[in-house]
Design an enzyme around this catalytic site. Structure first.
Site, PDB file in Angstrom:
ATOM      1  N   ASP A 293       0.866  -1.170   0.000  1.00 51.12           N
ATOM      2  CA  ASP A 293       0.000   0.000   0.000  1.00 51.12           C
ATOM      3  C   ASP A 293       0.910   1.230   0.000  1.00 51.12           C
ATOM      4  O   ASP A 293       2.108   1.139   0.264  1.00 51.12           O
ATOM      5  CB  ASP A 293      -0.942  -0.005   1.215  1.00 51.12           C
TER       6      ASP A 293
HETATM    7  C1  BGC Z   1      -5.030   3.225  -0.071  1.00 51.37           C
HETATM    8  C2  BGC Z   1      -5.107   2.212  -1.195  1.00 51.37           C
HETATM    9  C3  BGC Z   1      -4.975   2.930  -2.516  1.00 51.37           C
HETATM   10  C4  BGC Z   1      -3.660   3.688  -2.536  1.00 51.37           C
HETATM   11  C5  BGC Z   1      -3.399   4.431  -3.822  1.00 51.37           C
HETATM   12  C6  BGC Z   1      -3.818   4.125  -0.193  1.00 51.37           C
HETATM   13  O1  BGC Z   1      -3.939   5.190   0.688  1.00 51.37           O
HETATM   14  O2  BGC Z   1      -5.020   2.564   1.175  1.00 51.37           O
HETATM   15  O3  BGC Z   1      -6.321   1.516  -1.129  1.00 51.37           O
HETATM   16  O4  BGC Z   1      -5.068   2.011  -3.569  1.00 51.37           O
HETATM   17  O5  BGC Z   1      -3.682   4.627  -1.480  1.00 51.37           O
HETATM   18  O6  BGC Z   1      -4.182   5.545  -3.950  1.00 51.37           O
END
Ligand code: BGC
Length: 750
Positions: A293
């Site tokens: 993530d």
């Molecule tokens: C989120 C993810 C997301 C990623 C990219 C993170 O803050 O937890 O679910 O895909 O950001 O935007």
């Protein structure tokens, strides 16, 4: 930032240009005479579509330099971030970018969020795309085909927008009804959540776009998500959160998995040997790649050796862990070369397997917004849950003279949830200037007006809107109406949990005042998840509309007027009060994100209705509940066993006067064996029936749902004994039909 990194944007821009040239060459090669195409394949044997993905990835990897390999494992953000400028090769305001290997004809990866459609990072000029209703709404349809169609639609928009990786496939269980991201997920039951999310992933990947199962694992609240340690035992986890992930893998084979922010039993999810190496790759045999993530990486050697294959958006991490540091770690042997090779192999394999290499994406593809709006509307309609309907106030009658619509900006649009999953609507938000303007805002309303859609269906009536700001004035306006529709809302978003289960901004008092003035009050809920309803007894009807997406206003009106018979069923228990929850007070402090803390998931696998059953608690509305404008009868429940699998058959009949869809649910309750809870959902079907029509339904039960997981032997064990199968309308249906089955003892893997 070191000098090597400063040079990177230039190198990347050059690489992007080369990729473009290289893919032109590939396209030309396919239109060349056969001997020329063969020559191209001879030079680049991994381009041979006749070979399987493993072989192609192996061949491509063999042709790569160490530098090229390293480029695959470190991703870039698609927007400016703090002091760091966007990599110019990334698509603007996108989630991420990984440079390809143009020399070998391997395209770059362009990543977009997420589960409701093509999202944009915050900007004044976002991509405007079609939004599905919330994930909970799709889960509430209990309709596999609709989930697939939604996935296929958003995948097509991703592709048309130049993306070949979609960060969609969120299947974290709803353990915490206040979780600010519940609206992105699919509810509290592992079987239901996994089945629906798997269908969405299959739909996305039907576009040759890689989908991403996330957030692995137990990222079940947003408060303290970067610092909390989720504590749960292996067996409990394997029978709940992990089971949902496992079933998604089996049913849909997503190209990638995103590891979560939080720790699990001490280790960060993105450097957890247990989660990534043992459970995911070894026990489940996952062949795709694990991406982090955004900002979830905390080390180089531990993360690489413990199973992380790709650092996403390195700008979010404290350091570019999979940049120079990884290069050095491989050079000095702290990370074996074979491990780096495997990281790249997994990424390439997913690209070949999902068609990303053979079907290159390009920006600017055509999008049929009208057709996609209908896909979203159908999903929203079938996900609406009619919670209460006293005296048949719904469907709305044609003869009404005065209808008053109150609050929640229902005159102009429907609310959306906040954070990375936000899909910006065509023409901009219907309401501006409220709520947080910055992350996890902005607060957006899809410009699909419930009021206009209601007016269009009641041409002879006076249909008026009141903003509800002054409750007493709203009550006066409602007093002489034939029917009152109060819209209530709860905005939640990524990174923030709901502060309580109560509707915010004195809406309970508004509803109460209006219902007192006019008992023919219908409440339409636009919430991220379960909320409390202290006014329930005063109102005539309640419809849960969730975040209803691009065509939400139309969808709401069509269900209210009976053009569509409601058929949604709750994918989560609605509690009577927070005191009924395993954690009456949310752990952590949203104002202090500095101190690590534990969330003790002491309820284990007894999530949602299982917890309520176990503790003998009566919820406000049970899991699986939902009313219809018609009635259904069940008969002939019978069980049989074939090849060790339990099969259940029964008949559903529409005994009412209008066409409708039903969701008969099967639960299994052990009579002797001890499970985490008295019963589990074992299957369901969704059937559409004309008045008087009957249908035979047959359901095969996944044996894991009849077993307990044994961590010592890493196997599932069915205990010999008697099990009661219930054919029910919800998890709390007192009139469920039942049949007893005798099961033999059995042990199996994985
Ligand atoms: C989120 C993810 C997301 C990623 C990219 C993170 O803050 O937890 O679910 O895909 O950001 O935007």
């Amino acid at each position: 930032m070191n000098s090597e990194l400063n040079l990177r944007p230039l190198a990347i821009a050059l690489a992007a240009a080369l990729t473009a040239i290289a893919s032109t060459v590939v396209v030309l090669a396919t239109s060349l005479p056969a001997y020329a195409a063969e020559a191209a394949v001879t030079e680049r044997p991994w381009m041979d579509v006749k070979l399987d993905a493993d072989r192609r990835a192996t061949l491509a990897l063999q042709a790569m330099t160490q530098r090229e390999k390293l480029d695959w494992v470190m991703g870039w953000f698609g927007s400016d971030f703090r002091d760091k400028k966007r990599n110019p090769a990334a698509l603007p305001f996108s989630a991420g970018y990984i440079p390809g290997t143009p020399r070998l004809g391997l395209p770059a990866l362009f990543e977009t969020d997420a589960g409701l459609g093509v999202a944009s990072q915050a900007t004044k000029t976002p991509r405007e795309r079609t939004s599905l209703p919330s994930g909970l709404a799709t889960a509430a349809t209990w309709d596999r085909k609709l989930a697939y169609n939604g996935g296929a639609m958003i995948g097509a928009e991703a592709r048309a927008s130049g993306f070949n990786v979609m960060l969609a496939g969120g299947v974290n269980l709803l353990r915490e009804p206040r979780n600010g991201r519940n609206f992105e997920y699919a509810g509290e039951d592992p079987l239901l959540a996994a089945t629906m999310v798997a269908q969405q992933i299959k739909g996305i990947q039907s576009n040759h776009v890689i989908a991403t199962m996330k957030h692995f694992a137990v990222n079940d609240q947003e408060t303290g998500r970067f610092i909390l340690d989720a504590r749960i035992g292996d067996a409990d986890n394997r029978m709940s959160d992990l089971l949902a992930f496992q079933m998604v893998l089996e049913q849909s084979d997503p190209g990638s998995v995103m590891c979560a922010y939080n720790r699990l039993n001490g280790a960060y999810a993105c450097e957890s040997d247990y989660l990534l190496n043992q459970v995911l790759k070894k026990d489940w045999g996952y062949k795709g790649y694990v991406m982090s993530d955004w900002g979830a990486v905390h080390s180089t050697v531990a993360a690489a050796n413990n199973g992380l294959d790709q650092e996403s958006a390195w700008e979010f991490d404290r350091s570019a862990y999979f940049g120079v540091a990884l290069e050095e770690a491989v050079a000095n042997g702290h990370v074996p070369q074979a491990r780096l090779d495997n990281m790249v192999f997994r990424i390439l394999r997913a690209m070949f397997d999902k068609g990303v290499v053979d079907h290159p994406v390009a920006e600017g593809g055509a999008i049929d917004f009208a057709a996609h709006g209908v896909v979203s509307r159908t999903d929203a309609e079938d996900g609406m849950v009619l919670l209460k309907n006293a005296g048949g106030v719904l469907p709305l009658k044609a003869g009404a003279k005065k209808i008053v619509v109150i609050s929640a900006h229902a005159d102009v649009g429907v609310l959306a949830g906040g954070g990375s999953s936000l899909v910006y609507p065509a023409g901009g938000s219907a309401v501006t200037g409220i709520g947080p303007a910055t992350w996890p805002g902005p607060v957006v309303y899809h410009p699909s007006s419930p009021l206009k859609a209601i007016q269009a269906r009641a041409p002879g009536a006076s249909v008026v809107y009141h903003d509800g700001v002054d409750a007493a004035a709203a009550a006066r306006a409602a007093a002489d109406a034939d029917v009152v529709l109060v819209f209530a809302q709860q905005w939640v978003g990524e990174s923030v949990d709901a502060v309580s289960l109560s509707l915010p901004d004195n809406q309970d008092a508004l509803i109460s005042a209006v219902a007192k003035a006019n008992p023919k009050t219908v409440v339409v809920l636009e919430t991220g998840g379960p909320v409390l309803m202290p006014w329930l007894g005063q109102t005539a009807a309640v419809m849960q509309a969730w975040y209803a997406g691009t065509s939400g206003g139309e969808a709401i009106a069509r269900v209210l007027f009976g053009e569509v018979n409601p058929s949604g069923r709750l994918p989560a228990t609605f509690p009577m009060s927070a005191s009924q929850l395993p954690r009456p007070v949310l752990d952590g402090d949203p104002k202090d994100e500095s101190k690590r803390f534990d969330v003790n998931y002491h309820e284990g696998a007894a999530v949602g209705y299982k917890w309520f059953d176990l503790k003998g608690l009566k919820p406000l509305f049970p899991f699986g509940h939902g009313l219809s404008y018609t009635q259904f009868a069940y008969s002939g429940l019978a069980a049989s066993q074939k090849d060790g699998k339990l099969q259940l058959r029964f008949k559903v009949t529409n005994t009412g006067t209008v066409k409708g869809k039903d969701v008969p649910q099967l639960y299994v309750a052990p009579q002797g064996a001890k499970w985490e809870a008295p019963k589990r959902l074992a299957g369901w079907d969704k059937v559409e029936l004309a008045p008087g029509e009957s249908r035979e339904v047959s359901v095969t039960v996944d044996p894991r749902l009849l077993a307990m997981y044994d961590s010592g032997s890493k196997s599932w064990r069915i205990a010999k004994g008697s099990y009661k199968v219930l054919l029910a309308r919800s998890a709390a249906d007192a009139d469920a039909a039942s049949v007893n089955v005798a099961l033999e003892a059995r042990t199996f893997k994985p």
